[in-house]
Design a protein around this motif. Sequence first.
Motif, PDB file in Angstrom:
ATOM      1  N   ALA A   1      32.684  40.946 -18.930  1.00 16.72           N
ATOM      2  CA  ALA A   1      33.010  39.796 -18.091  1.00 16.72           C
ATOM      3  C   ALA A   1      32.423  38.526 -18.692  1.00 16.72           C
ATOM      4  CB  ALA A   1      32.465  39.994 -16.677  1.00 16.72           C
ATOM      5  N   ALA A   2      33.225  37.471 -18.711  1.00 16.02           N
ATOM      6  CA  ALA A   2      32.781  36.186 -19.246  1.00 16.02           C
ATOM      7  C   ALA A   2      33.017  35.105 -18.203  1.00 16.02           C
ATOM      8  CB  ALA A   2      33.517  35.848 -20.533  1.00 16.02           C
ATOM      9  N   LEU A   3      31.992  34.295 -17.980  1.00 17.62           N
ATOM     10  CA  LEU A   3      32.063  33.160 -17.062  1.00 17.62           C
ATOM     11  C   LEU A   3      32.113  31.883 -17.885  1.00 17.62           C
ATOM     12  CD1 LEU A   3      31.759  31.886 -14.193  1.00 17.62           C
ATOM     13  CD2 LEU A   3      29.276  32.056 -14.515  1.00 17.62           C
ATOM     14  N   TYR A   4      33.083  31.018 -17.584  1.00 14.79           N
ATOM     15  CA  TYR A   4      33.249  29.746 -18.288  1.00 14.79           C
ATOM     16  C   TYR A   4      33.025  28.616 -17.296  1.00 14.79           C
ATOM     17  CZ  TYR A   4      35.558  32.794 -21.650  1.00 14.79           C
ATOM     18  OH  TYR A   4      35.843  33.806 -22.523  1.00 14.79           O
ATOM     19  N   VAL A   5      32.071  27.731 -17.600  1.00 17.19           N
ATOM     20  CA  VAL A   5      31.757  26.622 -16.711  1.00 17.19           C
ATOM     21  C   VAL A   5      31.768  25.320 -17.497  1.00 17.19           C
ATOM     22  CG1 VAL A   5      30.383  28.095 -15.180  1.00 17.19           C
ATOM     23  CG2 VAL A   5      29.248  26.864 -17.044  1.00 17.19           C
ATOM     24  N   ASP A   6      31.943  24.215 -16.778  1.00 17.06           N
ATOM     25  CA  ASP A   6      31.839  22.910 -17.420  1.00 17.06           C
ATOM     26  C   ASP A   6      30.487  22.288 -17.089  1.00 17.06           C
ATOM     27  OD1 ASP A   6      32.117  22.073 -14.788  1.00 17.06           O
ATOM     28  OD2 ASP A   6      33.928  20.882 -15.135  1.00 17.06           O
ATOM     29  N   ARG A   7      30.290  21.061 -17.523  1.00 12.90           N
ATOM     30  CA  ARG A   7      29.007  20.393 -17.309  1.00 12.90           C
ATOM     31  C   ARG A   7      28.644  20.347 -15.830  1.00 12.90           C
ATOM     32  NH1 ARG A   7      30.187  15.315 -19.335  1.00 12.90           N
ATOM     33  NH2 ARG A   7      31.175  14.894 -17.324  1.00 12.90           N
ATOM     34  N   ASP A   8      29.623  20.090 -14.967  1.00  8.74           N
ATOM     35  CA  ASP A   8      29.348  19.914 -13.543  1.00  8.74           C
ATOM     36  C   ASP A   8      29.075  21.231 -12.836  1.00  8.74           C
ATOM     37  OD1 ASP A   8      29.723  17.144 -13.770  1.00  8.74           O
ATOM     38  OD2 ASP A   8      31.880  17.325 -13.437  1.00  8.74           O
ATOM     39  N   SER A   9      29.914  22.220 -13.052  1.00 11.31           N
ATOM     40  CA  SER A   9      29.706  23.496 -12.356  1.00 11.31           C
ATOM     41  C   SER A   9      28.486  24.239 -12.879  1.00 11.31           C
ATOM     42  CB  SER A   9      30.947  24.388 -12.485  1.00 11.31           C
ATOM     43  OG  SER A   9      31.218  24.675 -13.838  1.00 11.31           O
ATOM     44  N   GLY A  10      28.122  23.977 -14.144  1.00 14.44           N
ATOM     45  CA  GLY A  10      26.959  24.631 -14.734  1.00 14.44           C
ATOM     46  C   GLY A  10      25.692  23.822 -14.678  1.00 14.44           C
ATOM     47  N   ALA A  11      25.666  22.784 -13.857  1.00 12.29           N
ATOM     48  CA  ALA A  11      24.536  21.848 -13.839  1.00 12.29           C
ATOM     49  C   ALA A  11      23.213  22.506 -13.485  1.00 12.29           C
ATOM     50  CB  ALA A  11      24.828  20.711 -12.860  1.00 12.29           C
TER      51      ALA A  11
END
Length: 258
Positions: free
Chosen positions: A236-246
């Motif tokens: 399983a791989a989780l991909y986040v951007d700057r905002d969701s991964g803050a």
Amino acid sequence: MALFSNFTVNRYETRLEMGRTAAHETALAVKSLLKEKDTVRMIFAAAPSQNEFLDALVAEDIDFSRIVAFHMDEYVGLSADAPQGFGNFLRRSLFDRAPFGAVHFINGGAADIDAECARYSALIREGVDIVCLGIGENGHIAFNDPREADFDDPLLVKRVSLDEKCRMQQVHDGCFARIEDVPTHALTLTIPALMNADYHFCIVPAATKAEAVYRTVYGEIGAHCPATALRLCPHAALYVDRDSGARLTGFKRGGSAR
């Protein structure tokens, strides 16, 4: 060969970079599986959070004619042509843009909901290779809200009631003008139905998802945050951007960690 082992977190500066990378790695998994089997069976999420990913996936060099597609949830009671319907969303965003071998839709307007759940369950029971999903503001996956989620659910598809936070997310996403317009019930694939796949690609942008992402990565595994089930999956791989991964720490931009 697996692209990754167990659970990885991939953090990117922008939604576009996040979506393109997730699409490319999903395509690699599809191509790998197609070397071993005639068709690949995939489940897709329908939400604005998936836009960049779906746009990029359509552009990948994939033999879509060898993909059998499903979606993971649908509102109960919406008109068949309602633009907010998840099947309709995926038609516009994906299914009408590539020559899929077959697409199986959930009918949220079925006269006999129990029969519809049984019909779709039989299709899912034939096997799933890849699940492409997101995470809700309350930590749900598909429409398995915390009060409805069951990691040991005996069902594969069921009718659920939607909690207020889940329904309000549909307003935040611009799908409905007000919460009163959001349906109160839906059909959803259950946690076991979603988890029983070889690969999971989870795409989660936006600041409104930062708390859910944090709980998914660091929280105790359980139904209080259904997305934590991803940590039990083999690949399983989780991909986040700057905002969701803050709120994440220890995950470098563009990189991944277990």
